[in-house]
Design an enzyme around this catalytic site. Sequence first.
Site, PDB file in Angstrom:
ATOM      1  N   HIS A 176      19.646  61.407  10.317  1.00 20.38           N
ATOM      2  CA  HIS A 176      18.841  62.133   9.336  1.00 20.38           C
ATOM      3  C   HIS A 176      17.435  61.564   9.232  1.00 20.38           C
ATOM      4  CE1 HIS A 176      18.977  59.010   6.137  1.00 20.38           C
ATOM      5  NE2 HIS A 176      20.202  58.765   6.573  1.00 20.38           N
ATOM      6  N   CYS A 191      24.487  55.380   7.908  1.00 17.65           N
ATOM      7  CA  CYS A 191      23.968  56.480   8.715  1.00 17.65           C
ATOM      8  C   CYS A 191      22.791  56.016   9.577  1.00 17.65           C
ATOM      9  CB  CYS A 191      23.544  57.640   7.816  1.00 17.65           C
ATOM     10  SG  CYS A 191      24.939  58.614   7.216  1.00 17.65           S
TER      11      CYS A 191
END
Length: 652
Positions: free
Chosen positions: A501, A520
Site C-alpha cells: 500500500h 504490511c
Amino acid sequence: MARSIFSRPLDHCLVLGRMLALAAAVGLTASPAAATTQEAETAVPGAAVVAPLPVGALESLLSDGEAFTETDRAVPYLTGTRRQALAAFYKGRGQEPLWTRDGVPTLAARRLIARLGQAGRDGLRETDYALPADLARTAGRLEEMRAARFEVLLSAALLAYADHAQAGRIEPDSLSKNITLAPERPDPAAVMAELAAAADPVARLDLYNPQHPGFQALRDKLAELTRPGLVSEAPPVVPEGATLKSGMRDARVVILRRRLGLDVAVAADAQEAETGTVADAVAAVGGDSADGQGAEVAADAVAEAANEELFDAEVKAAVLAFQRDNGLHPDGVVGPRTLLALNAVSDDGMAISDIVANLERWRWMPRELGAFHIFVNIPEFKARLFRDGAQVYETRVVVGKSSNQTPVFSDMMDHVIVNPYWNVPYSIASQELLPSIAADPSYLARRNYEVVAGGRVINAGAVDWSSVNLRSVRIRQRPGGGNALGQIKFMFPNRHSVYLHDTPSKSLFARPSRAFSHGCVRVQDPFDFADALLQLDPNWNAAKLKAMVGGSEKRVDLTKSVPVHLAYFTAFVDEAGKLQRRPDIYGHNAVLTKALEIEGWQDWQRFAVAAPVKRARVEIRPAKPVREREPVDIRAERQRMFQLRQRAASDY
C-alpha cells in the site's frame, strides 16, 4: 465330464512328484534359489502346496527387512515410508533391479553415488545420502542379498535427495508462525519412475533442485567460495565495530582502504590495522632503528599511519561508489548493511552458511513463480516486477518491524482499492489507540477515525472506552489525507491480512534500513508501481486509478491475477554477478542455520546487525516425506479463502 488331475490333494502330490522326478532325469529341475514368482502364480488355485516357494532377495528385504545390517538401519534415509514406496515400485517391475545387472552395479549407479557425494555443492549434506562403506566401495559381482541391499539403499538415498533438493530439509512453518510457505514434495513413486525412464539419471536427479536463476546463481557462488585456494584470493575482512564515517580515525579504516582498492603505504602487514596501534606501523618500516635516519623514517611512518587511519574524502568517495554499485543507500557511511556487503565474499565465516540457508529457502518457493510476478525481498527492502524472467520494475519498500514481522508466503494479487479505509487491527487498537483515547476523548475525531459496531457507524463518544470489549467494535480510519494506507492499496487476500500500500510517511524511504511497519509492505511510489503492475491489463492503468482518488472507497478488479511473493533472502547474486548479503533483520537465519546444523550456526545467534527475535520454544520439524503429510481438505480451504476475500485486510 473329465475330472481334473488336480481335483484331490493326494493326486496333486503324486503327479507333482512324478513331474519333478522326470525333470530331474533330464537335468531341468530348478534349484530352490532360482524359483520364481511366476511359477507360484501359474499354480492352479486351491491346490495344496508341499513347501513355500523361495522368495527373491530383493522382495524379501523389502518385506521384512531382517537382512538389513545395523549400519543399514542407521542411515537417515531408510524410513518406513520410503521402504513401502520402494516395495510397491519393485513389485510393479517384477522385482527386477534397477541399479545392478547380474549382481554387478551399473555405470549409472556408480555415477549416481558420485553425484550424491557432491550434495554439498547444492547446499545439502553428503552424509545424509551416503551408502554404508561395504556397499559404496564395493567392486565386481555382489552376492544376492548384498546386491539387494545395494539396490534398496541406493534407491532410498535417491528418494531422500530428491525430496530435500525439491522442497528442503526443514518444514518452513516450524521455524516461525510468519513463514507459511508450503513446498511441494515429490511423490516417491514418480521419482523412481522418472529415474528409471531417464536416459541420464544423474541429470534427471539434478532437476529436483530449483531451476530458478536465483538458486542456480547462489549455487555457483557456493562453489566459488568453497574451492581450494580461495582464502588467499579473497579481499580482506573489515572487522565489526562502530559505524565508520567521514572525519573519524580508526585502525579499521586501513583495512577498509585495502578492501576498496585504495593505495595504502603502511599496510604491508595487515596486523597493524588489527591491533590499532601506530607502534606496529612504525615497527613495520624499521622505526626502532637507533640512528637519525631511522628516527626520521619512524616519524614519517607515524604520520603516514595516522593518515591511513583517517576516514577522509577519498575513502568516502570510494564508499559511495561501492554503495551505488551494490544497490545500497549511498550515504558514504560504513554501517552494518554496508559492512556486510563489503565482507560478502570475504572469509568472514558466515558467507557460506548464509548461502546454504538461502538455498534452503529457495526450495520452499513455488516451482513456478509466474511469467509475470511481484517479488518482495524483505531484508533488502525492495520490490520488483519480473516479466518472462527479466526485471521490469524496482522500487523501495518499508517492511514490518522485528516485533511486527512481514510474513513470508506467496499468493495471488487480484484487486486494487483506491481511497482505502484503514481497519485498525486489534493489537494496535488495544495497545496504541486505547491509551490515547482514554487520555483525549477527541483523539479519534481529530485523526479521522470512526467506530463501527453491528455493521454500522456509531458515535465514538457513546462508547465507554474504560470497559469496552474492543473485539465487539471496529475502529477504522476514513479515506483521505493522513490515512495510514495513503491513496491506494494492492490486495492479495491471505491469512496474515497483509498487503502492499501507499503511505503518507514518505521520509522513511530515504532510510538505509526500512523496517518500520506493522507487517504490511509500504511502496515508495504506488502509482508508478501500479503502472508497471498493470502493463498487461487492457482495462486499467495508473492514470485511471489516479482519476479515482478522492471520495469513497473504490475497488478495481484486475483482469488477470498476478502472483506475489513475499520472500526472505539475505544472500543473492545481483545482475553483475556479485554476491550480495543483507542483515538477518528477523533472525530467520539464526533459527534456520541451527535447525540445519550448518557449520558456523553459532555466529548467527550473536549476529551484530540483528539479534534473533525472542520467541516461544517450538519444535523444529524436519521435512516429512509426502505420504506422511496431513491431507488438506480442499473444500474447507477454499471456503476459508473465500471468507478472507470478503473482508477487508486490516494491518499496515
